[in-house]
Structures are given as C-alpha cells and as structure tokens.
Design a protein around this motif. Structure first.
Motif, short mmCIF file in Angstrom:
data_model
loop_
_atom_site.label_atom_id
_atom_site.label_comp_id
_atom_site.label_asym_id
_atom_site.label_seq_id
_atom_site.Cartn_x
_atom_site.Cartn_y
_atom_site.Cartn_z
N SER A 1 -2.45 -12.86 -70.60
CA SER A 1 -3.72 -12.51 -71.22
C SER A 1 -4.71 -11.99 -70.18
N ASP A 2 -4.39 -12.15 -68.91
CA ASP A 2 -5.27 -11.66 -67.85
C ASP A 2 -5.10 -10.14 -67.73
N PRO A 3 -6.18 -9.37 -67.87
CA PRO A 3 -6.02 -7.91 -67.78
C PRO A 3 -5.71 -7.43 -66.37
N ILE A 4 -5.94 -8.28 -65.37
CA ILE A 4 -5.60 -7.87 -64.00
C ILE A 4 -4.08 -7.84 -63.88
N ARG A 5 -3.55 -6.75 -63.31
CA ARG A 5 -2.08 -6.60 -63.21
C ARG A 5 -1.48 -7.74 -62.39
N ASP A 6 -0.30 -8.20 -62.82
CA ASP A 6 0.40 -9.27 -62.10
C ASP A 6 0.61 -8.88 -60.63
N GLU A 7 0.99 -7.61 -60.41
CA GLU A 7 1.29 -7.15 -59.04
C GLU A 7 0.08 -7.31 -58.12
N ILE A 8 -1.10 -7.13 -58.70
CA ILE A 8 -2.32 -7.22 -57.87
C ILE A 8 -2.65 -8.68 -57.60
N ARG A 9 -2.55 -9.50 -58.62
CA ARG A 9 -2.88 -10.92 -58.42
C ARG A 9 -1.93 -11.57 -57.43
N ALA A 10 -0.70 -11.03 -57.34
CA ALA A 10 0.30 -11.66 -56.46
C ALA A 10 0.15 -11.24 -54.99
N LEU A 11 -0.74 -10.29 -54.70
CA LEU A 11 -0.83 -9.82 -53.30
C LEU A 11 -1.35 -10.92 -52.38
N GLU A 12 -0.73 -11.01 -51.22
CA GLU A 12 -1.12 -12.05 -50.25
C GLU A 12 -1.36 -11.40 -48.90
N LEU A 13 -2.23 -11.98 -48.10
CA LEU A 13 -2.42 -11.47 -46.74
C LEU A 13 -1.11 -11.54 -45.97
N SER A 14 -0.89 -10.59 -45.07
CA SER A 14 0.36 -10.57 -44.30
C SER A 14 0.32 -11.64 -43.21
N GLY A 15 1.49 -11.85 -42.58
CA GLY A 15 1.58 -12.79 -41.47
C GLY A 15 0.73 -12.37 -40.28
N ILE A 16 0.30 -11.12 -40.27
CA ILE A 16 -0.61 -10.66 -39.22
C ILE A 16 -2.02 -11.14 -39.56
N MET A 17 -2.46 -10.81 -40.78
CA MET A 17 -3.85 -11.11 -41.16
C MET A 17 -4.09 -12.60 -41.35
N LYS A 18 -3.04 -13.33 -41.81
CA LYS A 18 -3.23 -14.77 -42.04
C LYS A 18 -3.66 -15.47 -40.76
N ILE A 19 -3.13 -15.01 -39.64
CA ILE A 19 -3.51 -15.59 -38.36
C ILE A 19 -4.82 -14.97 -37.87
#
Ligand SMILES: Cc1ncc(COP(=O)(O)O)c(C=O)c1O
Length: 399
Positions: free
Chosen positions: A3-21
């Motif tokens: 029911s969320d209009p935001i695309r699943d692919e977008i909601r699933a995006l995560e910061l990379s192992g570079i940015m997380k650190i």
C-alpha cells in the motif's frame, strides 16, 4: 501490491560499506581517510583559474544539456590523441558527473525484468543503479591468480541468461586495480555482440596505469562501431583530482543523440557550466598532462609501499594493483568486515571500507585508497598494522 506508494526498490536502498563507515566520522580531523576514491591534492590551480575566469565572465546561464560545445570538442580531440580514433561529435555527452553517466547508461539498458552482469569485485554504486532501475543483478567475479586478477570469459558466457541485457566492466578496476588487456576487452565486446547485449565500460581510471605514469589503459572505444549499444564512461575526478566538481563524459551510440539530450535534461539539465570551463582547461592546457603524470607516479610509489608494508603481513593476501589507486586485501580470518573497519576507525583513526559491498566473495576483504600524501599513508599503514597485530587482544584506547 504494497500500500506504500514508494517503490520497494527505493525503500530497500542502504548505504554502502564505504558510506556506513565514512558517514560516522567524515568531519573528524584526527581520522586519516582512505575510504573514498580521492587523493588529498586540491585540483590544480590552472583548472581552478579557468573556472574562476568563467564565473567572472558571467558564464552562469543554462547551457546545452549535453555539455558546452568547446568541452565536447576538447573531449573529441583528447580521445583522438589517446586512441588515434575520430569519435563522431554526436556520440559525446557531458550530462553531469561520471556517476550520472553510470545512471544514464543504466537508464538506457535496464528495467524491471532485465538483468545486468557485473564483473566483480565492483564499485557498489553500479549495483544500486541497477536496483533503482528495477533490474536484477548477476555477478561474475574476477579470478585471483597467483599474482594478478584475471577475467574468465567462459564464466561470463555461462552466466548469460534469458533476461540478461547488459554487462558492466570497470577497468582499471575499483577496487582490485585489475587492468583488462586489449584482448580481454575485445573478447568481451565479441561476447556481447554474439548475445545482443549492451556493454557499460567504466573507464574513469583510464589514466591510472601505475606502471606507466602518463600512459593510458586499453579502452573498448577503438573496438566498437558507432551505433553498437556500448557506453564508454569517463570523467575528470580521478585523473585531474576533480572529485568535487562532479563532471564526467560518456561516448554513446550515435543514434541516441536526441534521446540522450532529453535524458540529460531530465537528470540534471547538463553539468555546471563554469565547472565545464575548468574541465576544458584540464584537457587542453599543457599542465594537464604533467599533472596526470606526476599524480600517477605518486600513486605508483604509494602502491609499492602498500605492497611492501601491508602486502607482506602474514594475515594479508594482496594482489599487486596494476591500475586505479586502491588496495583490496583479503584478511585471513576476517568474517565481519564492517566490524573490523569500525575497529580500525575507533582504534587507529584510519578510515577504510568494508569489502562486502563490492559483491559476492569479498566479505574478508577491505578496500583502502592509497592516493594520499606518502607521509600520511605511512602513518595510516603503521596504525593499520598495529590493529592487525592486536586482533584478538583487548581493545586499545583511542590514540
Ligand atoms: C568505478 C567508478 N566509476 C565511477 C565513479 C564516479 O566518479 P565521479 O566521482 O566522477 O562521479 C567512481 C568514483 O569513485 C568509480 O570508482
């Protein structure tokens, strides 16, 4: 359906192992940052001056979404100088950053129901571009030979499935430093042709041939016809220390001249105009080549130090990087790379990136960029070694 209009692919995006650190300590002056792909060199003065002159001349208006004509002309001349080929002007586009050219190439080739083959270990952003486009990803990892990485074309061929539409290759490679030979690239182009696949060739490190400062790595550009579905990506960030300028170029199929102008309008309506005048100077002023040569020579000396110091440690397996400016060591016994990078940051005040984000089979690897000043690199390496030595012992105090 969700029911969320935001695309699943977008909601699933995560910061990379570079940015997380990196995101946790970006502003900390105590940290020696080896996590991003850049040096500590400010963009050369002759490039900065050219951009300032453009600003002073009032070049602050909209320009062609494919880039200002003098810059596209300069890129055409540069490619002719490098590879001895004449590229039709309709094939050259400057939509914004090199990253944006990756996105644009993805937009041209990828969609839900399609799949892209990534030659790994690969730069995490390409995977995210595929995800944003809704496409699936399949990976073919380079082989680790006794002293260099190499591409097994049979494994690439075997990975091609009914939904495969494109292949992404990056040479010189971030993170491995592998440089594809002309023969490897020709075989890859032939394979794509045989299977009707698009090819994204990311050549942003084209000048970082560590054993030949001033030289250039093999490119797919001289190997393809002008209307083949091949996108050759490049940019100014790496060779001319212009990471903050956000400017790159692509050579695309000629038949896409109009669609790509429209895409460029949708995506960014062109690169920042005064930055393009700086980029023009990087290609056309004589200091440009001298800068590239000196910078790559410095990276080569740093590579040798990384091999001698880190590469010699008994817990480290490190293939000698041939190009770009990264080391991608595997650390014996490492199972949680992110935790290790967090520990290196906390104890040694050195920022490195976890390998898992660079594709399958890389969980025991970490990536570090060795483009910084040699003295700082020595300090970073010594601190990193101290953490390796101390692994398993009680955590140390912050230095
Ligand atoms: C393989 C690869 N492609 C593209 C880019 C993007 O370059 P730019 O910063 O010029 O957008 C990078 C940046 O690190 C990279 O490593």
């Amino acid at each position: 359906m969700s029911s969320d209009p935001i695309r699943d692919e977008i909601r699933a995006l995560e910061l990379s192992g570079i940015m997380k650190i990196a995101a946790t300590a970006l502003e900390d002056p105590e940290v020696i940052p080896l996590w991003f792909g850049e040096s500590d060199l400010v963009t050369p003065e002759f490039v900065r001056r050219a951009a300032v002159r453009a600003l002073e001349a009032g070049r602050t208006f909209y320009a062609h979404p494919r880039g200002i004509v003098p810059l596209r002309e300069a890129i055409r001349r540069y490619l002719e100088r490098l590879y001895g080929i004449a590229v039709h002007p309709d094939r050259i586009h400057v939509p914004g950053s090199t990253m944006l050219t990756v996105t644009v190439a993805g937009q041209c080739l990828l969609a839900p129901g399609r799949e892209i083959l990534l030659i790994g270990p690969y730069w995490p952003n390409i995977r995210n571009v595929a995800r944003v486009c809704g496409a699936a990803v399949r990976e073919v990892r380079l082989e680790e030979g006794p002293d260099r990485w190499w591409l097994d074309l049979d494994r690439v061929a075997a990975a091609i499935g009914p939904r495969t539409r494109a292949v992404y290759v990056n040479s010189p490679s971030n993170p491995t430093g592998w440089i594809a030979s002309r023969e490897e690239l020709a075989a890859l182009v032939a394979l794509c042709r045989r299977h009707g696949l698009g090819l994204i060739s990311d050549e942003v490190y084209h000048r970082h041939v560590l054993d030949d400062p001033g030289g250039v790595a093999p490119s797919v550009l001289p190997l393809v016809e002008e209307d083949e579905p091949v996108f050759v990506l490049n940019g100014f960030s790496k060779a001319w220390a212009m990471t903050g300028w956000r400017i790159g170029w692509m050579v695309a199929p000629r038949r896409l001249v109009e669609p790509l102008a429209v895409l460029a309008e949708c995506d960014n309506t062109g690169a920042t105009v005064f930055a393009q005048w700086g980029a023009l100077a990087a290609l056309e002023e004589p200091e440009g080549e001298a800068f590239v040569r000196d910078f790559v020579a410095r990276c080569a000396r740093n590579r040798d130090r990384v091999m001698a110091v880190l590469g010699a440690h008994p817990r480290v397996r490190l293939l000698r990087p041939e190009g770009a400016f990264y080391a991608f060591p595997r650390i014996e016994g490492l199972d949680d790379g992110l935790a290790f990078c967090r520990r290196v940051l906390a104890e040694a005040r050195v920022g490195i990136a976890a390998g898992y984000g660079f594709g399958e089979g890389n969980a025991a690897h970490v990536r570090l960029c060795f483009a910084i000043a040699p003295e700082r690199l020595e300090t970073a390496l010594a601190r990193l070694l101290a953490v390796l030595e101390g692994e398993g012992s009680a955590p140390r105090r912050r230095r």
